[in-house]
Scaffold this motif. Structure first.
Motif, PDB file in Angstrom:
ATOM      1  N   PRO A   1      10.570  20.544   4.580  1.00  0.00           N
ATOM      2  CA  PRO A   1       9.666  21.701   4.686  1.00  0.00           C
ATOM      3  C   PRO A   1       8.454  21.606   3.779  1.00  0.00           C
TER       4      PRO A   1
ATOM      5  N   ASP B   1       6.605  10.449   7.133  1.00  0.00           N
ATOM      6  CA  ASP B   1       5.847   9.345   7.720  1.00  0.00           C
ATOM      7  C   ASP B   1       6.341   9.091   9.138  1.00  0.00           C
ATOM      8  N   TRP B   2       5.567   8.327   9.892  1.00  0.00           N
ATOM      9  CA  TRP B   2       6.094   7.793  11.140  1.00  0.00           C
ATOM     10  C   TRP B   2       7.170   6.799  10.774  1.00  0.00           C
TER      11      TRP B   2
ATOM     12  N   ARG C   1       0.336  11.906   8.286  1.00  0.00           N
ATOM     13  CA  ARG C   1       1.463  10.991   8.496  1.00  0.00           C
ATOM     14  C   ARG C   1       0.976   9.558   8.429  1.00  0.00           C
TER      15      ARG C   1
ATOM     16  N   THR D   1      11.129  15.592  17.032  1.00  0.00           N
ATOM     17  CA  THR D   1      11.150  16.986  17.432  1.00  0.00           C
ATOM     18  C   THR D   1      12.111  17.200  18.607  1.00  0.00           C
TER      19      THR D   1
ATOM     20  N   VAL E   1      -0.232  21.391   7.352  1.00  0.00           N
ATOM     21  CA  VAL E   1       0.373  20.171   6.842  1.00  0.00           C
ATOM     22  C   VAL E   1       1.898  20.210   6.854  1.00  0.00           C
ATOM     23  N   VAL E   2       2.493  21.114   6.114  1.00  0.00           N
ATOM     24  CA  VAL E   2       3.956  21.160   6.096  1.00  0.00           C
ATOM     25  C   VAL E   2       4.455  22.543   6.480  1.00  0.00           C
ATOM     26  N   GLU E   3       5.708  22.520   6.945  1.00  0.00           N
ATOM     27  CA  GLU E   3       6.387  23.723   7.415  1.00  0.00           C
ATOM     28  C   GLU E   3       6.337  24.868   6.404  1.00  0.00           C
ATOM     29  N   ALA E   4       6.568  24.514   5.130  1.00  0.00           N
ATOM     30  CA  ALA E   4       6.678  25.545   4.094  1.00  0.00           C
ATOM     31  C   ALA E   4       5.410  26.392   4.024  1.00  0.00           C
TER      32      ALA E   4
ATOM     33  N   VAL F   1      11.524  19.999  13.075  1.00  0.00           N
ATOM     34  CA  VAL F   1      10.786  18.917  12.428  1.00  0.00           C
ATOM     35  C   VAL F   1      11.793  17.883  11.979  1.00  0.00           C
ATOM     36  N   GLY F   2      11.642  16.665  12.441  1.00  0.00           N
ATOM     37  CA  GLY F   2      12.592  15.616  12.088  1.00  0.00           C
ATOM     38  C   GLY F   2      12.276  15.015  10.730  1.00  0.00           C
ATOM     39  N   GLU F   3      13.149  14.089  10.300  1.00  0.00           N
ATOM     40  CA  GLU F   3      12.899  13.403   9.029  1.00  0.00           C
ATOM     41  C   GLU F   3      11.659  12.529   9.141  1.00  0.00           C
ATOM     42  N   PHE F   4      11.454  11.993  10.345  1.00  0.00           N
ATOM     43  CA  PHE F   4      10.287  11.153  10.558  1.00  0.00           C
ATOM     44  C   PHE F   4       9.390  11.809  11.577  1.00  0.00           C
ATOM     45  N   GLY F   5       8.093  11.467  11.502  1.00  0.00           N
ATOM     46  CA  GLY F   5       7.144  11.988  12.474  1.00  0.00           C
ATOM     47  C   GLY F   5       7.666  11.772  13.874  1.00  0.00           C
ATOM     48  N   GLY F   6       7.535  12.777  14.712  1.00  0.00           N
ATOM     49  CA  GLY F   6       7.963  12.619  16.094  1.00  0.00           C
ATOM     50  C   GLY F   6       9.394  13.055  16.337  1.00  0.00           C
TER      51      GLY F   6
END
Lengths: 211, 484
Positions: free
Chosen positions: A103, A108-109, A2, B378, B422-425, B371-376
């Motif tokens: 997914p 990014d943050w 990120r 949740t 790394v990613v959900e998928a 998982v949100g659009e942006f980090g954090g």
């Protein structure tokens, strides 16, 4: 990984000519040096610098901190402050550059925006039009900085949730300000795990918080 | 000859010396004198030399003010920065040498015009280019041009390791690793404080708990990740893990549990799918009660702490005292029956639970991640709206699975999932889980291996070592629980 994308919008209109622009260059490069030795920033910070006067220029495209090189910021002797036009470019940049989580892609943050001006927008209509668009970009924080007696912080308040006022744009004040900016960025790095806006550290005495 | 004459004429005219018409012949003779020719030649030579010198000076100044930008380096890492003399319009530059490169650990490779080597210093560094310009006299001193080179420090060296304060009211051990028997299986868990906390001496926010209830034959593993930006989230994660075990040990509805077990027995005898459906419903109802219990337990604790220590609740962003305890939460219950293992799971937040089949070929993700659009972006067990969200119905957070047997059951926080998947998928891909297993077994940069053998008494230490892998930008707490 990120990234924490941070955008700087810097006023380079005619009134910044001379000592103020020198001071801005020095303060910015000092800030970058400070950030280089910050553990979190060195790993996740990405920086973009956009200047605006009559023209809007992306002088440093969004770059990871370790590879970042600050181009010297220059300004014309005179001319308008096209803040609205700058927001227009910013909007496109953020839309294209900041990664949204999905997914198959790590988000990014939430990006941070710092906008620095010593005057007021010469294109107020475009400026007003752009505000809701910029706000829709979901910045973690938008910080406005009005420098000098001619800077109009009421206009900045329409855009930024935090507005600070600097009495002068001299070297030591700007240095203090950008020290605070780097603290804020470090704070942004730490505020991981919530959807709230980034909480800002208390500004130094040279920087007045406009409430 | 004509050139000499023209020069002398213009010189005289500039100096106001008149050549009278009756002296023209005499002037011609004067111009033709050997002395005159030599003098003018000498003047021409001096003029040319002056002009050339000025041009050279100008050129050198141009070169000195030209910005030569080379890429930034990183200490200890191979560096190569090309100086394209042609592109910089420096083909008239005669390169002599670079000064100050050696001190940085670099050298200039003339064959490809690259500055190469491994920087041994970091910072805003400078070195000097010594050069001449075409046309400069051999005896002239060399020109010096300073070039800037930014060398980044080693990111690893920037991190401090400050222990957390053990006298703090809510202190939590920085790193915990443990291995144990759990029913017929074995368990190893490691939970370690992330770099971002070490760097400032703050506490680990992650937590875990596990238990095997001999009375019922059920086992449970719970993992929780306290939200980094809330001051008491480490307490939230701790309460969550302990509360869910408390629930199944002491507060579960015994009648409902009996009904559940009876139905399992009749399913075992008849194999009827409709009974299975009823079992699933009963299971989820029970899990639901457990999550409400956990939520309320954190709420009660938060309220009590709020009443006794109001000074701890000073975050202007918090909307209620419960926010201070924000924590993601996952748990898995499993029990062995004649027909196989029943696995029940719950998850809120971005921590995955997955089970690998006995053949170690397939892995199934047992929960979906917030998982949100942006980090954090949740969700947390502390948010009451998760219980009645229409967008993400609570029921979908529960999972009921029957497997014949399993090789590994994983529960982890995002501190592991982010760097490793790394990613959900990727969590849906069996091959990624196989890679993950290979990694655990030693296929990694540091060749740190965990030996999954019930006889292995060192396994907790091995996992603890493995957990220290370096991953840029991933500095969160790490918790990994593996049932095997």
């Amino acid at each position: 990984m990120r990234r924490l994308p941070v955008y700087f919008l810097l006023d380079t209109s005619g009134s910044m000519n001379g000592e103020p622009i020198q001071a801005l260059n020095n303060a910015l490069s000092g800030m970058i040096n400070t950030l280089r030795s910050d553990a979190q920033a060195s790993e996740s910070l990405w920086i973009s610098v956009i200047t605006f006067d009559r023209e809007v220029n992306e002088i440093s495209p969004l770059t990871e901190l370790p590879s970042f090189q600050l181009a010297e910021i220059v300004c014309p002797r005179s001319g308008p402050t096209n803040t609205g036009k700058a927001l227009e470019l910013l909007f496109d940049k953020v839309k294209n550059e900041v990664k949204i989580g999905s997914p198959t892609q790590k988000g990014d943050w939430r990006p941070l925006l710092f906008i620095f001006t010593d005057g007021k927008p010469s294109d107020p209509q475009l400026y007003s039009e752009m505000i809701p668009k910029i706000k829709s970009l979901n910045f973690g924080s938008i910080v406005g900085c009005a420098a000098g007696s001619l800077a109009d912080h009421s206009k900045l308040q329409e855009l930024a949730e935090t507005v600070v006022h600097l009495d002068t744009a001299d070297s030591s004040t700007l240095k203090q300000f950008f020290k605070w900016v780097s603290d804020t960025i470090e704070q942004g790095n730490k505020s991981m795990g919530t959807v709230d806006t980034v909480s800002l550290p208390a500004p130094p005495s040279e920087v007045h918080l406009v409430i | 000859m004509q050139e000499v004459k023209t020069y002398i004429q213009s010189l005289f005219s500039a100096k106001g010396i008149e050549i009278k018409p009756n002296r023209l012949n005499q002037f011609e003779e004067f111009v033709a004198l050997e002395d005159s020719l030599a003098a003018v030649k000498h003047i021409f030579e001096n003029q040319n030399s002056l002009m050339n010198k000025w041009k050279l000076k100008n050129r050198i100044s141009d070169i000195l003010s030209l910005q030569i930008v080379i890429p930034n380096g990183t200490i200890g890492k191979n560096y190569s920065g090309h100086i394209d003399f042609e592109k910089l319009n420096l083909s008239d530059l005669i390169f002599e040498q670079f000064e100050g490169l050696e001190e940085i650990g670099l050298y200039f490779n003339k064959t490809n015009d690259c500055i190469e080597g491994i920087p041994s210093l970091s910072g805003d560094l400078k070195f000097t280019l010594l050069f001449k310009v075409n046309g400069e006299d051999e005896n002239e001193e060399l020109n010096k041009k300073v070039i800037q080179l930014i060398v980044n420090p080693d990111p690893k060296s920037l991190w401090k390791d400050i222990p957390s304060d053990p006298t703090d009211q809510f202190w939590k051990e920085d790193d915990v690793s443990i291995s144990d028997k759990i029913g017929e299986k074995n368990i190893v868990i490691s939970s370690k404080r992330g770099r971002s906390h070490k760097n400032v001496g703050s506490f680990r926010d992650d937590d875990f708990a596990y238990a095997h209830f001999t009375k019922t034959g059920w086992s449970i593993v719970a993992v929780s990740d306290g939200a980094g930006s809330y001051s008491l989230s480490r307490v939230g994660s701790q309460i969550a893990c302990n509360a869910v075990i408390d629930f199944f040990e002491n507060h579960a509805d015994s009648e409902k549990s009996k009904e559940f077990e009876d139905k399992i027995i009749s399913y075992n005898e008849t194999g009827e799918q409709s009974i299975l459906k009823e079992i699933e419903v009963l299971a989820k109802q029970n899990l639901y009660r457990a999550t409400v219990f956990v939520h309320n337990k954190i709420k009660a604790d938060a309220e009590e702490t709020f009443n006794t220590h109001p000074e701890l609740f000073n975050n202007p962003k918090a909307k209620s005292y419960l926010d201070y305890y924000h924590a993601t939460f996952i748990f898995a219950l499993f029990k062995k029956y004649e027909f196989g293992y029943v696995i029940l799971t719950f998850g809120v937040g971005d921590c995955p639970i997955a089970v690998m089949n006995i053949e170690q070929t397939e892995t199934t993700l047992l929960n979906w991640l917030d998982v949100g659009e942006f980090g954090g972006g949740t969700r947390f067990i502390t948010q009451s709206d998760i219980f009645h969200s229409t967008e993400h119905p609570m029921a979908t957070r529960f999972n009921f699975t029957i497997v014949q047997d399993f090789s590994y059951l994983f529960l982890m926080t995002d501190g592991i999932y982010d760097p490793k998947f790394v990613v959900e998928a990727n969590l849906e891909k069996s091959e990624k889980w196989l890679e993950f297993m290979e990694d655990l077994k030693g296929k990694n940069e540091d060749h740190v291996a965990v030996e999954f053998n019930p006889e292995n008494t060192q396994i907790a230490d091995q996992l603890s070592n493995w957990m220290d892998f370096w991953s840029q930008g991933n500095h969160d707490d790490r918790t990994l629980a593996i049932v095997y």
